[in-house]
Scaffold this active site. Structure first.
Site, PDB file in Angstrom:
ATOM      1  N   ASP A  22       0.830  -1.310   0.020  1.00  0.00           N
ATOM      2  CA  ASP A  22      -0.070  -0.101  -0.034  1.00  0.00           C
ATOM      3  C   ASP A  22       0.843   1.274  -0.057  1.00  0.00           C
ATOM      4  O   ASP A  22       1.897   1.255   0.545  1.00  0.00           O
ATOM      5  CB  ASP A  22      -1.049  -0.117   1.358  1.00  0.00           C
ATOM      6  CG  ASP A  22      -2.121   1.036   0.917  1.00  0.00           C
ATOM      7  OD1 ASP A  22      -2.328   1.284   0.057  1.00  0.00           O
ATOM      8  OD2 ASP A  22      -2.664   1.214   2.216  1.00  0.00           O
ATOM      9  N   ASN A  70     -10.035  -2.540  -6.977  1.00  0.00           N
ATOM     10  CA  ASN A  70      -9.088  -1.471  -7.776  1.00  0.00           C
ATOM     11  C   ASN A  70      -9.620  -1.343  -9.041  1.00  0.00           C
ATOM     12  O   ASN A  70      -9.200  -0.262  -9.831  1.00  0.00           O
ATOM     13  CB  ASN A  70      -7.840  -2.135  -8.082  1.00  0.00           C
ATOM     14  CG  ASN A  70      -7.126  -2.112  -6.590  1.00  0.00           C
ATOM     15  OD1 ASN A  70      -6.102  -2.931  -6.323  1.00  0.00           O
ATOM     16  ND2 ASN A  70      -7.413  -1.286  -5.775  1.00  0.00           N
TER      17      ASN A  70
END
Length: 242
Positions: A22, A70
């Site tokens: 991340d 995503n």
């Protein structure tokens, strides 16, 4: 669990390390660069850290590269990521051959472009007998989606009489997951300061130790890995809440 001792630090290493990669976009933004630059450097860091992790003796590595959520990002960013995956997966085959590393992809690959599906097929086929480290990449992956797909297949096999009568055990259910045959993670690292697992390995993380760091993935280093392993060694691992 018989842990391997790290020859560098003398600490016990997790047998299976999972990482949520991340912070690529935020790292790039902080430097005044586009999100794509963060993904590019993050991918380069994954190649470097994968080698470091393998050299340290960790047997299994699973990384969260692209989630089912995503796809909601901009078409430009998703397109860039798909091209980045194409390039990375092709390089990964050469690295896997050199390092005797087995590659597995988890997630719903049917939702990926057909050429990427073919690259995945070649990767898994040509590295199936490699045994130095197992490297799993979660691509178009979501923990709930994985469980839904597993339950669908399990229900169909039950309908066809392929399952034993009676209770469905955790071992039977686990065999329908994408991670079948792979031990559950001992340690999960999430970079960039978020304190959640974001739909990653929902079944498999039941007894995993968590380590959260503010360091964004493109800047994550071997020293940061050492800190995570040190924290892991400070935990009293007990199962079932005892």
């Amino acid at each position: 669990m018989d842990y391997v001792l790290d020859q560098k630090t003398g600490l016990k290493l997790p047998n299976h390390l999972a990482i949520i990669l991340d912070g690529n976009g935020r790292w790039a933004k902080a430097k005044g660069r586009p999100r794509s630059y963060g993904h590019l450097i993050g991918c380069s860091n994954l190649e470097k850290m994968c080698n470091i992790i393998g050299d340290r003796g960790i047997r299994y590595l699973t990384v969260y590269a692209f989630s089912t959520e995503n796809w909601k990002r901009s078409a430009e960013e998703v397109g860039f990521l798909m091209n980045l995956f194409r390039q990375y997966l092709k390089r990964l085959l050469r690295s896997a051959r050199k390092r005797n590393m087995r590659i597995r992809l988890i997630g719903d690959r049917t939702g990926l472009p057909s050429d990427i599906q073919e690259i995945i097929r070649i990767l898994e086929s040509e590295t199936a007998s490699n045994d130095s480290m197992v490297f799993q990449i979660a691509l178009n992956y979501g923990g709930r989606d994985e469980i839904e797909r597993a339950v669908t297949r399990l229900a169909e096999d039950a309908r066809l009489g392929k399952l034993p009568e009676g209770r469905i055990t955790s071992e039977i259910f686990s065999s329908y997951l994408d991670t079948d045959g792979i031990p559950d993670p001992d340690l999960l690292i999430r970079t960039s300061g978020e304190l959640r697992i974001s739909n990653f390995l929902l079944w498999q993380l039941a007894y995993t130790e968590f380590y959260f760091t503010e360091v964004p993935w493109p800047a994550f280093s071997e020293e940061d890995l050492d800190r995570a392993v040190e924290a892991f060694n400070g935990r009293d691992r007990r199962y079932g809440g005892v």
